[in-house]
Write a protein that holds these residues in place. Structure first.
Motif, short mmCIF file in Angstrom:
data_model
loop_
_atom_site.label_atom_id
_atom_site.label_comp_id
_atom_site.label_asym_id
_atom_site.label_seq_id
_atom_site.Cartn_x
_atom_site.Cartn_y
_atom_site.Cartn_z
N GLU A 234 -5.57 -2.07 0.79
CA GLU A 234 -6.58 -1.10 0.37
C GLU A 234 -6.52 -0.89 -1.14
OE1 GLU A 234 -6.25 2.44 2.72
OE2 GLU A 234 -6.05 1.31 4.60
N ARG A 235 -6.16 -1.94 -1.85
CA ARG A 235 -6.07 -1.90 -3.31
C ARG A 235 -6.78 -3.11 -3.89
NH1 ARG A 235 -4.36 2.28 -1.66
NH2 ARG A 235 -2.24 3.14 -1.83
N ASP B 53 -0.17 3.53 -5.48
CA ASP B 53 -1.27 4.49 -5.37
C ASP B 53 -2.58 3.75 -5.57
OD1 ASP B 53 -1.87 4.31 -8.19
OD2 ASP B 53 -0.19 5.66 -8.57
N GLU B 54 -3.69 4.47 -5.48
CA GLU B 54 -5.00 3.82 -5.46
C GLU B 54 -5.37 3.17 -6.78
OE1 GLU B 54 -7.79 6.73 -4.16
OE2 GLU B 54 -7.00 6.81 -2.11
N ARG C 74 0.84 -1.21 0.00
CA ARG C 74 0.00 0.00 0.00
C ARG C 74 0.87 1.26 0.00
NH1 ARG C 74 -2.78 0.80 5.51
NH2 ARG C 74 -0.59 1.29 5.95
#
Length: 222
Positions: free
Chosen positions: A140-141, A120-121, A116
């Protein structure tokens, strides 16, 4: 299931066992109890369609079972049974504390957080010969499992959220470096795999993180 997370196994088994025993004795149950029992069984039927990692797919049954078990224990007229249930629950939580602690010492958690921080997103996190669930949550990806052997993806490819979400792909080990370059993203893999491709990779790899078990890599910019 019982060995790695004893409280999850005990609660899940105990929830329906307590319900069945109460019904067998002819004791009253509420519509909520019956709804919990039926909902859990329905979920079990759906999730058991998986041909592999059945223990992983049974974990979502635990919340249903926990509420059901708590209600069955609360309905007993014996304070000794209630106290014993509380003691077993506390003991189970203490046994599982290390695994349940946010970010504890689970290798995938640390590697996912490193992924993470290094992405990046819009990036995808690829996990090699590992399941994507923990990586997706802690990084969170979006995450994808890459299998260097075809078995796991074939066995779970019929599950809708995997089939349509394209969350599993097969890439032979020899083709992995080129795939890393074309797909970019961040790659989590066992150290044995990282070491196997390090010397023969036709591309440069940035080593973003490494612990005793897992490495996080990215194809270097050319």
């Amino acid at each position: 299931w019982l060995r790695q997370l004893p409280i999850v196994g005990l609660v899940t088994l105990g929830g329906w066992l307590a319900f069945v025993l109460r019904k067998a004795k002819g004791l009253p149950t509420s519509s909520l109890d019956r709804l919990l029992a039926v909902s859990g069984i329905a979920m079990f039927v759906i999730l058991s369609a998986a041909e592999t990692k059945k223990d992983l797919y049974l974990i979502p049954l635990a919340p249903y079972a926990a509420v059901l078990l708590a209600r069955m224990v609360a309905l007993t007229g014996s304070s000794a049974i209630r106290n014993a249930a509380i003691a077993v629950g506390v003991a189970g939580l203490l046994m599982d504390a290390r695994a349940l602690a946010p970010g504890g010492s689970v290798p995938m958690v640390a590697a996912s957080r490193a992924a993470r921080d290094a992405s990046d997103e819009t990036d995808t996190v690829y996990v090699v010969d590992l399941y994507f669930v923990a990586a997706q949550f802690y990084s969170e990806r979006r995450a994808v499992s890459v299998w260097t052997r075809p078995g796991p993806a074939q066995m779970t490819g019929h599950i809708p959220y995997i089939r349509y979400g394209r969350n599993m792909i097969d890439v032979p080990l020899a083709d992995l470096p080129k795939r890393m370059q074309s797909d970019r993203g961040v790659w989590i893999m066992p150290n044995t795999t990282a070491d196997a491709i390090a010397g023969s990779a036709p591309i440069a790899l940035d080593k973003l993180y490494r612990d005793a078990m897992l490495s996080v890599l990215r194809a270097a910019d050319q």
